[in-house]
Design an enzyme around this catalytic site. Structure first.
Site, PDB file in Angstrom:
ATOM      1  CG  LEU A  93      36.324 -99.012   3.447  1.00 34.27           C
ATOM      2  CD1 LEU A  93      36.800 -98.062   4.290  1.00 34.27           C
ATOM      3  CD2 LEU A  93      37.348 -99.704   2.721  1.00 34.27           C
ATOM      4  CG  HIS A  94      30.143 -96.439   5.756  1.00 32.39           C
ATOM      5  ND1 HIS A  94      29.615 -95.176   5.765  1.00 32.39           N
ATOM      6  CD2 HIS A  94      30.661 -96.628   7.166  1.00 32.39           C
ATOM      7  CE1 HIS A  94      30.185 -94.491   6.787  1.00 32.39           C
ATOM      8  NE2 HIS A  94      30.584 -95.344   7.488  1.00 32.39           N
ATOM      9  CB  ALA A  95      28.462 -94.591   1.110  1.00 32.85           C
TER      10      ALA A  95
END
Length: 89
Positions: A13-15
């Site tokens: 769950l990145h930017a």
């Protein structure tokens, strides 16, 4: 109201997915939380969500409490599924 999801995105769950989730639930009046590994944060806070460092295969819980809680959880779930971020557990 709550639902669980397994993160399937190889980057976790990145930017970008965090931004999509925060944008999706911000219009709702309910308190919306994301829980991972025993820690909960306000899903309307991108910094809070990013701070959890959720990896691929992480199990998250989206929960909400308020007048539009069901719609808020459903909207977050729709983003997770439609964007290929994860699958419902």
């Amino acid at each position: 109201m709550e639902k669980q999801y397994k993160i399937t995105s190889s980057e976790g769950l990145h930017a970008r997915p965090c931004t999509l989730l925060v944008s999706a639930v911000t219009p709702f009046s309910s308190d919306v939380q994301l829980t991972y590994d025993g820690r909960s944060v306000n899903l309307k806070s991108i910094m809070g969500v990013m701070a959890l460092g959720i990896p691929a295969d992480g199990i998250i819980t989206i929960s909400a409490n308020g007048s539009d809680e069901e719609a808020a959880v459903e909207k977050a779930g729709a983003v997770i599924l439609e964007e290929g971020i994860g699958v419902e557990v």
